[in-house]
Write a protein that holds these residues in place. Structure first.
Motif, PDB file in Angstrom:
ATOM      1  N   ILE A 182       0.846  -1.195   0.000  1.00 33.59           N
ATOM      2  CA  ILE A 182       0.000   0.000   0.000  1.00 33.59           C
ATOM      3  C   ILE A 182       0.880   1.244   0.000  1.00 33.59           C
ATOM      4  CG2 ILE A 182      -1.904  -1.187   1.126  1.00 33.59           C
ATOM      5  CD1 ILE A 182      -1.141   0.108   3.740  1.00 33.59           C
ATOM      6  N   ASP A 206      -2.288  -7.123  -5.170  1.00 32.74           N
ATOM      7  CA  ASP A 206      -2.543  -5.708  -5.436  1.00 32.74           C
ATOM      8  C   ASP A 206      -3.302  -5.504  -6.745  1.00 32.74           C
ATOM      9  OD1 ASP A 206      -0.597  -6.258  -7.310  1.00 32.74           O
ATOM     10  OD2 ASP A 206       0.894  -4.863  -6.511  1.00 32.74           O
ATOM     11  N   LEU A 208      -7.918   3.970  -0.957  1.00 31.66           N
ATOM     12  CA  LEU A 208      -7.609   2.553  -1.151  1.00 31.66           C
ATOM     13  C   LEU A 208      -8.786   1.716  -0.671  1.00 31.66           C
ATOM     14  CD1 LEU A 208      -5.480   0.183  -1.658  1.00 31.66           C
ATOM     15  CD2 LEU A 208      -4.941   0.394   0.783  1.00 31.66           C
TER      16      LEU A 208
END
Length: 329
Positions: free
Chosen positions: A99, A204, A181
């Motif tokens: 992240i 991801d 996110l």
């Protein structure tokens, strides 16, 4: 018949990237072009990173280009707080690597799955243990926010319960709350009985809910949501066809010990294996999946491990030995 062709004919999708790569590598007897694999062992946990780097690798793997990190932790089944604490810390570290957020960027956690079906209830369970803080940033004084990132969470259910595509619900929430996110948690299907509730996968590239059990829905991805999506999954089921195939394979391997049996083995039609499996699985066909009898306990402990890891990875003020561990108790 190759495993990949058999699984395709039986309608079995491989949720775990590391399993898809292993099968391809075994069948090709060589490395898979456009795919890089790294392995690292930390304590009792093996961390394998599969990186799909090219369209060629994407086509071979059946996975979008990106990073797939698998934590294989057989000790996860043990009801031991120290072991779970160690694993949640490792998971938090791997989440942090994938992240890219500023300290106060908001995050939306989505628990995918059906809370009425225990093997599929991982996502909603994680949401129930998640530390949500978005309301604190909206309504509480700054001094009470305590260095906590704005985090919201939702368990949208499944199409059969709501009549609404899960992706549509999440997209609506994203448009209203503007997270930077989305983290989606879902149960996965595996080809390995040993991996059920003992492995975790990070990706991801987002996720396609239900794909592992042949119930493919609209993807939860950056393309559909408009923001990056990190997927966290735990295998909780294995297709009965996979178990049947493995049993037949082990039996056929025994034929090599006897010359007469080996001649019989060499005379088998590869397609006959698929037909035998299909006959055994009737009348359920491709819809028969298996899960451990103690799945309710495994879902509860696994959901707490993931919730704790999320708290550690998302909130700067939470460490692996303080508030983040409350979810393991």
């Amino acid at each position: 018949m190759d495993r990949s062709h058999l699984y395709k004919n039986l309608g079995i999708n491989l949720d775990m990237a590391v399993e898809a790569h292993d099968i391809l590598q075994q069948e090709r007897q060589s490395n898979v072009s456009g795919v890089e694999v790294y392995e690292n062992k930390v304590g009792h946990t093996v961390i394998t990173t599969v990186k799909v780097t090219s369209p060629e690798g994407e086509k071979a793997m059946g996975k979008p280009m990106g990073h797939y990190v698998t934590l294989d932790a057989p000790h996860m089944k043990i009801n031991n707080r120290d072991i779970h604490q160690e694993l949640s810390g490792l998971l938090a570290q791997e989440i942090s690597k994938l992240i890219h957020l500023a300290p106060n960027d908001p995050v939306l956690i989505v628990g995918l799955g059906n809370w009425h079906a225990t093997p599929d209830a991982l996502g909603p369970k994680v949401v129930s243990h998640t530390m949500v803080t978005r309301h604190l940033h909206q309504y509480a004084p700054e001094e009470l926010q305590g260095g906590l990132r704005p985090v919201s969470a939702i368990a949208p259910g499944v199409l059969g319960l709501t009549g609404i595509e899960t992706a549509e619900i999440i997209k609506g929430v994203v448009e209203k709350t503007n997270p930077r996110l989305v983290i989606a948690i879902d149960a996965l299907a595996t080809r390995s009985v040993e991996r059920m509730a003992t492995s975790l996968q990070l990706a991801d590239t987002g996720i396609h809910p239900g794909s592992g059990v042949g119930n493919r829905r609209t993807g939860i991805t950056e393309e559909t949501m408009g923001v990056p999506v990190l997927a966290i999954g735990v295998p909780t089921v294995v297709h009965a066809g996979v178990i049947a195939h493995e049993a037949i394979e082990l039996l056929l391997q025994q034929f090599h010990t006897s010359p007469s049996l080996y001649r019989l083995y060499k005379g088998l039609n590869p397609e006959s294996m698929q037909q035998i499996i299909e006959d055994v699985l009737e009348p359920f066909g491709q819809d028969l999946i298996m899960t451990p009898k103690e799945i309710d306990t495994l879902i509860e402990s696994t959901s707490r491990i993931i919730a704790s890891a999320l708290s550690q990875a998302l909130h700067p003020s939470i460490s692996g030995t303080t508030e983040g561990m409350q979810y393991l108790q």
